[in-house]
Scaffold this motif. Structure first.
Motif, PDB file in Angstrom:
ATOM      1  N   VAL A 136     -30.629  47.685   2.024  1.00 33.48           N
ATOM      2  CA  VAL A 136     -31.120  47.702   3.408  1.00 33.48           C
ATOM      3  C   VAL A 136     -31.759  46.365   3.761  1.00 33.48           C
ATOM      4  O   VAL A 136     -31.498  45.804   4.827  1.00 33.48           O
ATOM      5  CB  VAL A 136     -32.115  48.871   3.632  1.00 33.48           C
ATOM      6  N   SER A 137     -32.574  45.839   2.863  1.00 31.57           N
ATOM      7  CA  SER A 137     -33.223  44.547   3.122  1.00 31.57           C
ATOM      8  C   SER A 137     -32.188  43.446   3.326  1.00 31.57           C
ATOM      9  O   SER A 137     -32.282  42.658   4.269  1.00 31.57           O
ATOM     10  CB  SER A 137     -34.157  44.173   1.974  1.00 31.57           C
ATOM     11  N   GLU A 172     -29.158  50.088  14.872  1.00 30.46           N
ATOM     12  CA  GLU A 172     -28.101  49.481  14.050  1.00 30.46           C
ATOM     13  C   GLU A 172     -27.994  50.183  12.698  1.00 30.46           C
ATOM     14  O   GLU A 172     -26.885  50.478  12.225  1.00 30.46           O
ATOM     15  CB  GLU A 172     -28.394  47.993  13.852  1.00 30.46           C
ATOM     16  N   ILE A 173     -29.129  50.459  12.088  1.00 28.08           N
ATOM     17  CA  ILE A 173     -29.137  51.144  10.788  1.00 28.08           C
ATOM     18  C   ILE A 173     -28.529  52.538  10.923  1.00 28.08           C
ATOM     19  O   ILE A 173     -27.688  52.943  10.113  1.00 28.08           O
ATOM     20  CB  ILE A 173     -30.561  51.188  10.203  1.00 28.08           C
ATOM     21  N   THR A 204     -24.666  52.149  11.276  1.00 29.34           N
ATOM     22  CA  THR A 204     -23.829  51.455  10.286  1.00 29.34           C
ATOM     23  C   THR A 204     -24.179  51.722   8.822  1.00 29.34           C
ATOM     24  O   THR A 204     -23.367  51.431   7.946  1.00 29.34           O
ATOM     25  CB  THR A 204     -23.886  49.932  10.515  1.00 29.34           C
ATOM     26  N   PHE A 205     -25.354  52.247   8.547  1.00 30.49           N
ATOM     27  CA  PHE A 205     -25.822  52.355   7.163  1.00 30.49           C
ATOM     28  C   PHE A 205     -24.853  53.135   6.268  1.00 30.49           C
ATOM     29  O   PHE A 205     -24.470  52.661   5.196  1.00 30.49           O
ATOM     30  CB  PHE A 205     -27.219  52.978   7.098  1.00 30.49           C
ATOM     31  N   LYS A 243     -34.440  47.387  14.299  1.00 27.37           N
ATOM     32  CA  LYS A 243     -33.097  47.544  13.720  1.00 27.37           C
ATOM     33  C   LYS A 243     -32.681  49.013  13.589  1.00 27.37           C
ATOM     34  O   LYS A 243     -31.615  49.316  13.056  1.00 27.37           O
ATOM     35  CB  LYS A 243     -33.044  46.902  12.332  1.00 27.37           C
ATOM     36  N   ARG A 244     -33.506  49.921  14.069  1.00 28.16           N
ATOM     37  CA  ARG A 244     -33.265  51.351  13.866  1.00 28.16           C
ATOM     38  C   ARG A 244     -31.872  51.790  14.332  1.00 28.16           C
ATOM     39  O   ARG A 244     -31.143  52.444  13.586  1.00 28.16           O
ATOM     40  CB  ARG A 244     -34.342  52.176  14.556  1.00 28.16           C
ATOM     41  N   GLN A 283     -21.450  51.217   5.669  1.00 29.82           N
ATOM     42  CA  GLN A 283     -21.596  49.970   4.917  1.00 29.82           C
ATOM     43  C   GLN A 283     -22.069  50.224   3.486  1.00 29.82           C
ATOM     44  O   GLN A 283     -21.575  49.603   2.543  1.00 29.82           O
ATOM     45  CB  GLN A 283     -22.555  49.014   5.634  1.00 29.82           C
ATOM     46  N   GLU A 286     -28.779  43.746   3.935  1.00 31.09           N
ATOM     47  CA  GLU A 286     -27.791  44.028   4.987  1.00 31.09           C
ATOM     48  C   GLU A 286     -28.350  43.807   6.387  1.00 31.09           C
ATOM     49  O   GLU A 286     -27.647  43.334   7.278  1.00 31.09           O
ATOM     50  CB  GLU A 286     -27.299  45.477   4.850  1.00 31.09           C
ATOM     51  N   TYR A 287     -29.627  44.142   6.569  1.00 30.08           N
ATOM     52  CA  TYR A 287     -30.209  44.080   7.906  1.00 30.08           C
ATOM     53  C   TYR A 287     -31.242  42.957   8.069  1.00 30.08           C
ATOM     54  O   TYR A 287     -31.896  42.867   9.097  1.00 30.08           O
ATOM     55  CB  TYR A 287     -30.803  45.450   8.274  1.00 30.08           C
ATOM     56  N   LEU A 342     -34.134  42.347   6.547  1.00 32.01           N
ATOM     57  CA  LEU A 342     -35.511  42.822   6.645  1.00 32.01           C
ATOM     58  C   LEU A 342     -36.290  42.507   5.375  1.00 32.01           C
ATOM     59  O   LEU A 342     -35.733  42.546   4.276  1.00 32.01           O
ATOM     60  CB  LEU A 342     -35.527  44.337   6.886  1.00 32.01           C
TER      61      LEU A 342
END
Length: 137
Positions: A41-42, A86-87, A90-91, A83-84, A94, A44-45, A47
């Motif tokens: 997550v960190s 988008e996550i 796509t989470f 980013k909520r 991906q 990919e997005y 963060l």
């Protein structure tokens, strides 16, 4: 129960609650999956690791033999909150392409993680939250 052959007490485990996800006959530690998905997550997005917390639980929803990987992500900073959408969109797709077999997520929810006073994640509460969400959805 008493054993009839020697009158000794026999003990049996009726059930146990573990922090393991069972997939394809293999057991995967929740902590191992949490770490891998948090890193994903960190990266990919874009963060900071401190802005995201990830916790998984395994629930038997479609099969009595295998767990589904139910992922809860807590977005702890304004950057992460931004980013909520988008996550959410796509989470799952991906992550299924880019994480290890044991960490592939089946379900996602973005919510605050239940913690005790020391900050440890309360797995029974997290499982209950997932059970409520699955029964509604």
């Amino acid at each position: 129960l008493k054993n009839s052959s020697d009158d000794a007490l026999d003990f049996y485990w009726l059930s146990r609650d573990s922090a393991l996800l069972i997939r394809g006959g293999a057991n995967y530690s929740y902590e191992q999956i949490n770490a891998e998905l948090a890193t994903f997550v960190s990266a990919e997005y874009g963060l900071a690791a401190e802005g995201v917390a990830v916790a998984v639980v395994g629930l038997r929803l479609r099969s009595e033999h295998e767990d589904e990987c139910c992922v809860t992500i807590e977005l702890g900073t304004p950057e992460a909150q931004a980013k909520r959408a988008e996550i959410e969109q796509t989470f799952l797709g991906q992550a299924k392409k880019r994480v290890s077999k044991g960490a592939k997520p089946d379900r996602l929810r973005i919510a605050k993680l239940p913690r005790n006073f020391k900050g440890a994640i309360q797995l029974p509460d997290l499982k209950a939250a997932w059970a409520a969400e699955v029964s509604v959805g």
